[in-house]
Design a protein around this motif. Structure first.
Motif, PDB file in Angstrom:
ATOM      1  N   ALA A   1       1.786   8.388   8.056  1.00  0.00           N
ATOM      2  CA  ALA A   1       1.654   9.813   8.354  1.00  0.00           C
ATOM      3  C   ALA A   1       0.215  10.278   8.173  1.00  0.00           C
ATOM      4  CB  ALA A   1       2.589  10.620   7.446  1.00  0.00           C
ATOM      5  N   THR A   2      -0.471   9.732   7.167  1.00  0.00           N
ATOM      6  CA  THR A   2      -1.879  10.080   6.951  1.00  0.00           C
ATOM      7  C   THR A   2      -2.726   9.644   8.139  1.00  0.00           C
ATOM      8  OG1 THR A   2      -1.607   9.850   4.563  1.00  0.00           O
ATOM      9  CG2 THR A   2      -3.860   9.786   5.417  1.00  0.00           C
ATOM     10  N   LEU A   3      -2.485   8.450   8.642  1.00  0.00           N
ATOM     11  CA  LEU A   3      -3.236   7.954   9.800  1.00  0.00           C
ATOM     12  C   LEU A   3      -2.964   8.795  11.041  1.00  0.00           C
ATOM     13  CD1 LEU A   3      -2.784   4.076   9.398  1.00  0.00           C
ATOM     14  CD2 LEU A   3      -4.718   5.476   8.688  1.00  0.00           C
ATOM     15  N   GLU A   4      -1.717   9.205  11.197  1.00  0.00           N
ATOM     16  CA  GLU A   4      -1.371  10.005  12.384  1.00  0.00           C
ATOM     17  C   GLU A   4      -1.980  11.400  12.320  1.00  0.00           C
ATOM     18  OE1 GLU A   4       2.864   9.893  12.381  1.00  0.00           O
ATOM     19  OE2 GLU A   4       2.974   8.093  13.647  1.00  0.00           O
ATOM     20  N   ARG A   5      -1.874  12.062  11.164  1.00  0.00           N
ATOM     21  CA  ARG A   5      -2.400  13.428  11.044  1.00  0.00           C
ATOM     22  C   ARG A   5      -3.906  13.469  11.257  1.00  0.00           C
ATOM     23  NH1 ARG A   5       1.129  13.736   6.526  1.00  0.00           N
ATOM     24  NH2 ARG A   5      -0.669  13.382   5.167  1.00  0.00           N
TER      25      ARG A   5
ATOM     26  N   ALA B   1      -8.293   5.729   5.365  1.00  0.00           N
ATOM     27  CA  ALA B   1      -7.969   5.801   6.789  1.00  0.00           C
ATOM     28  C   ALA B   1      -9.206   5.518   7.643  1.00  0.00           C
ATOM     29  CB  ALA B   1      -7.396   7.176   7.122  1.00  0.00           C
ATOM     30  N   GLU B   2     -10.342   6.084   7.240  1.00  0.00           N
ATOM     31  CA  GLU B   2     -11.583   5.828   7.981  1.00  0.00           C
ATOM     32  C   GLU B   2     -11.973   4.351   7.898  1.00  0.00           C
ATOM     33  OE1 GLU B   2     -14.340   8.519   6.226  1.00  0.00           O
ATOM     34  OE2 GLU B   2     -13.832  10.174   7.593  1.00  0.00           O
ATOM     35  N   PHE B   3     -11.760   3.749   6.760  1.00  0.00           N
ATOM     36  CA  PHE B   3     -12.070   2.327   6.602  1.00  0.00           C
ATOM     37  C   PHE B   3     -11.247   1.473   7.573  1.00  0.00           C
ATOM     38  CE2 PHE B   3     -10.457  -1.595   4.562  1.00  0.00           C
ATOM     39  CZ  PHE B   3     -11.616  -2.360   4.620  1.00  0.00           C
ATOM     40  N   LEU B   4      -9.940   1.755   7.682  1.00  0.00           N
ATOM     41  CA  LEU B   4      -9.096   0.983   8.602  1.00  0.00           C
ATOM     42  C   LEU B   4      -9.517   1.198  10.048  1.00  0.00           C
ATOM     43  CD1 LEU B   4      -5.549   1.480   7.017  1.00  0.00           C
ATOM     44  CD2 LEU B   4      -7.035  -0.534   6.884  1.00  0.00           C
ATOM     45  N   ALA B   5      -9.844   2.456  10.390  1.00  0.00           N
ATOM     46  CA  ALA B   5     -10.280   2.741  11.756  1.00  0.00           C
ATOM     47  C   ALA B   5     -11.590   2.022  12.078  1.00  0.00           C
ATOM     48  CB  ALA B   5     -10.440   4.250  11.946  1.00  0.00           C
ATOM     49  N   GLN B   6     -12.532   2.029  11.150  1.00  0.00           N
ATOM     50  CA  GLN B   6     -13.806   1.331  11.353  1.00  0.00           C
ATOM     51  C   GLN B   6     -13.593  -0.172  11.451  1.00  0.00           C
ATOM     52  OE1 GLN B   6     -16.221   2.614   8.082  1.00  0.00           O
ATOM     53  NE2 GLN B   6     -16.454   4.705   8.858  1.00  0.00           N
TER      54      GLN B   6
ATOM     55  N   ILE C   1       0.858  -1.193   0.000  1.00  0.00           N
ATOM     56  CA  ILE C   1       0.000   0.000   0.000  1.00  0.00           C
ATOM     57  C   ILE C   1       0.890   1.237   0.000  1.00  0.00           C
ATOM     58  CG2 ILE C   1      -1.782   1.282   1.222  1.00  0.00           C
ATOM     59  CD1 ILE C   1      -2.728  -1.326   2.456  1.00  0.00           C
ATOM     60  N   ASN C   2       0.852   1.987  -1.087  1.00  0.00           N
ATOM     61  CA  ASN C   2       1.687   3.192  -1.194  1.00  0.00           C
ATOM     62  C   ASN C   2       0.955   4.462  -0.780  1.00  0.00           C
ATOM     63  OD1 ASN C   2       3.978   1.824  -2.281  1.00  0.00           O
ATOM     64  ND2 ASN C   2       2.927   1.735  -4.262  1.00  0.00           N
ATOM     65  N   PHE C   3      -0.378   4.420  -0.820  1.00  0.00           N
ATOM     66  CA  PHE C   3      -1.138   5.645  -0.562  1.00  0.00           C
ATOM     67  C   PHE C   3      -2.442   5.297   0.122  1.00  0.00           C
ATOM     68  CE2 PHE C   3      -4.600   8.416  -2.146  1.00  0.00           C
ATOM     69  CZ  PHE C   3      -4.215   9.601  -1.535  1.00  0.00           C
ATOM     70  N   ILE C   4      -2.786   6.085   1.130  1.00  0.00           N
ATOM     71  CA  ILE C   4      -4.069   5.959   1.823  1.00  0.00           C
ATOM     72  C   ILE C   4      -4.674   7.346   1.915  1.00  0.00           C
ATOM     73  CG2 ILE C   4      -5.218   5.410   4.002  1.00  0.00           C
ATOM     74  CD1 ILE C   4      -3.137   3.311   4.550  1.00  0.00           C
ATOM     75  N   ASP C   5      -5.914   7.498   1.434  1.00  0.00           N
ATOM     76  CA  ASP C   5      -6.579   8.799   1.555  1.00  0.00           C
ATOM     77  C   ASP C   5      -7.481   8.800   2.780  1.00  0.00           C
ATOM     78  OD1 ASP C   5      -8.772   7.293   0.824  1.00  0.00           O
ATOM     79  OD2 ASP C   5      -9.416   8.636  -0.795  1.00  0.00           O
ATOM     80  N   LEU C   6      -8.268   9.850   2.944  1.00  0.00           N
ATOM     81  CA  LEU C   6      -9.122   9.982   4.123  1.00  0.00           C
ATOM     82  C   LEU C   6     -10.108   8.828   4.225  1.00  0.00           C
ATOM     83  CD1 LEU C   6     -10.016  11.698   6.537  1.00  0.00           C
ATOM     84  CD2 LEU C   6     -11.553  12.926   5.001  1.00  0.00           C
TER      85      LEU C   6
END
Length: 603
Positions: A533-537, A505-510, A497-502
């Motif tokens: 970094a996307t998950l942290e921000r 990130a919400e999908f992984l959190a859910q 996985i090179n890129f995760i958008d908002l």
């Protein structure tokens, strides 16, 4: 201390001659000069024709091939692109300005020059904003299809000059060919003889004397043939010539900068800008593909912008890359952008000194030369490879090719780009999700496909290859939940996985929250720095839990086993992991009967 590399300075990188000047030698200068002479001769009749299409006085078509060609060559990045008047730009200019002023009038010319200035400023701004990345959406197949279609258009536009059969203006390829076939009885044999002689001279020179510019030889051969026919035959031959041209060099001009004029022209600036840039970049990419050059699209935007901005003060209307002149430039042996520079300078000299001699150059000879150029633009090798290798790329190629023939040039390119984007989005929106299990036969229990064995009923290991963004969430979720009931512990291998958008990130959190409520967990293995970094921000890493990020699958699995109920594992008949055996040995026999888990389905 060593000598500093001045060419790396941010400002100096916008001076392309510093990047290619080391390639200039005595041999390249000779080749570029010959190519420049050839290009200057070819643009003489074309400039007049394109000016007529644009509704401009004929000489303005020549002006558009002078200063803009020089500036675009020196400030663009392409080695072979030649800028100047084109059919597409001329048609769009006429469609925009004809409702505002009488074509050919002083007002019309002033509006055309003002529009050219505005287009140049817009192109320049896009280049400095580094929006040349837009060219990456024009795929290789789009370029090949566009080039091949344009080659046929070039040839079809010259049919009437080659055979002496008038063809209705605006005819497409099929209409032109049909009209030609229906009027073969009116074919002019003397005009056709000139055209065939030009073709023969060019082909023979190309085969037998490859070091001599075959196009100049072809033109001379056609001109001599026409002269002999007109001299020896007692009756008129019907052979037409380019005709005498004005000897005036490009005069200085001043666009109309009044607010009312700028407001009137503003709505059309974007359309003309996009058309001109798309045409220029597509042609530059086609030439770069043939020469093996790496193209700087941002710099090409800047070069095109400066060529129109400066050209508008030298009586030039909108200029962009020309397919036939760029192809001619390459085939004539051009080595550096100096060839296009020479072409613009020589054109000024030709108009000033020997333009009246153009009346002796037959249109049939020009048609024969352009037939040779058109044939050279068709990349048969890559067409065959594309048709054989990929159905999707073949669809893009064929669609762009047909669109070029039967639609407007800009629509054809847009069609190809949209198809490319659609196919790309279809691919990226379906990341590959593979499920893994340890190989019980391997001494180190390396992981293999889950389809070759049985998955653990509580732990699933999944690897995702592709970006986790809004369009891909549904496909990933569907694949993760294809078993019923799903395992409560998920080990997600994220090294692909090179890129995760908002949305990702919400999908992984859910997913983490859902599995935590079910008594399980989400463990992520080898998450790259940018997605993390996307998950942290966004604060999503707090929901997932930083303790659930691991560097290896083994660490994640061992941690999960410390959280699982040993009694449940002891009752499970499937020993998928090495940890299963250890738990079985350490767990005493239960006093009450524990129902075994339902066998999991094979992945």
């Amino acid at each position: 201390m060593g000598t500093p590399d001045l060419t790396s300075h941010p400002l100096l990188t916008r001076l392309p001659p510093l990047q290619w000047w080391h390639r200039v030698t005595r041999d390249t200068l000779k080749a570029d000069l010959i190519a420049g002479v050839t290009g200057a001769i070819v643009v003489l009749p074309q400039g007049v024709a394109f000016a007529a299409i644009a509704g401009m006085p004929p000489v303005y078509g020549l002006y558009a091939g002078m200063v803009p060609a020089i500036v675009a060559a020196l400030f663009g990045s392409s080695w072979h692109l030649v800028s100047g008047p084109t059919t597409a730009a001329s048609i769009v200019l006429f469609s925009m300005l004809s409702p505002l002023a009488e074509p050919g009038s002083e007002l019309y010319v002033r509006l055309a020059l003002t529009l050219t200035l505005m287009v140049g400023i817009t192109q320049l701004a896009l280049g400095f904003m580094r929006l040349g990345v837009l060219v990456n959406f024009i795929s290789h197949s789009v370029v090949i299809g566009f080039t091949s279609g344009a080659a046929l258009l070039i040839a079809s536009n010259q049919l009437q000059n080659f055979f002496g059969i008038p063809i209705p203006p605006g005819s497409n390829l099929i209409q032109a060919a049909s009209h030609l076939a229906g009027h073969l009885d009116t074919l002019n044999p003397w005009i056709t003889t000139v055209g065939l002689t030009t073709l023969a001279a060019g082909l023979l020179c190309r085969r037998l004397l490859p070091k001599i510019p075959y196009m100049i030889v072809a033109m001379i051969g056609g001109a001599l043939t026409a002269w002999l026919l007109e001299t020896l035959l007692p009756t008129p031959t019907g052979i037409t010539h380019v005709g005498a041209l004005s000897a005036q060099p490009p005069p200085l001009s001043m666009p109309d900068l009044s607010l009312s004029t700028l407001r009137t022209l503003a709505p059309g600036v974007v359309a003309v800008t996009l058309l001109a840039l798309t045409e220029a970049i597509s042609i530059a990419r086609a030439m770069a593909l043939r020469s093996g050059q790496n193209l700087d699209a941002d710099q090409e935007f800047i070069g095109q912008g400066l060529s129109n901005l400066i050209g508008s003060f030298f009586s030039a209307y909108v200029a962009t890359g020309s397919f036939n002149r760029s192809g001619l430039n390459y085939d004539a042996g051009a080595q550096t952008p100096l060839s296009a520079t020479f072409s613009g300078v020589i054109l000024i000299g030709l108009v000033s000194l020997i333009a009246p001699l153009a009346q002796h150059l037959p249109n049939a000879a020009m048609a024969g030369v352009l037939f040779l150029v058109a044939w050279g633009l068709i990349d048969w090798h890559h067409i065959q490879k594309t048709l054989q290798a990929s159905r999707s790329e073949a669809l893009i190629l064929i669609s762009t090719f047909l669109g070029t023939l039967f639609l407007n040039l800009e629509l054809a390119i847009l069609l190809g780009v949209m198809l490319s984007l659609g196919i790309h989005l279809a691919r990226t929106s379906h990341p590959r999700v593979s499920f893994r299990i340890p190989d019980p036969e391997h001494p180190r229990r390396r992981f293999m496909s889950a389809s070759q064995g049985t998955e653990c009923p509580r732990i699933r290991i999944a690897r995702v290859d592709g970006s986790l963004f809004f369009a891909a969430i549904g496909a990933v979720q569907k694949q993760l939940e294809q078993h019923a009931p799903p395992q409560i512990h998920l080990v997600l291998v994220a090294s692909g996985i090179n890129f995760i958008d908002l949305s990702g990130a919400e999908f992984l959190a859910q997913e983490a929250g859902k599995r935590r409520l079910a008594g399980g967990s989400l463990s992520i293995v080898r998450l790259k720095e940018l997605p993390r970094a996307t998950l942290e921000r966004g604060g999503f890493l707090k929901t997932i839990g930083a303790e659930n990020l691991y560097n290896a699958k083994l660490d994640a699995i061992q941690t999960i086993f410390t959280r699982m109920d040993p009694a449940g594992c002891a009752a499970c008949p499937w020993r998928v992991f090495a940890e299963c055996e250890a738990i079985t040995k350490e767990t005493p026999e239960p006093t009450a009967r524990i129902l075994p888990l339902s066998p999991p389905l094979a992945a």
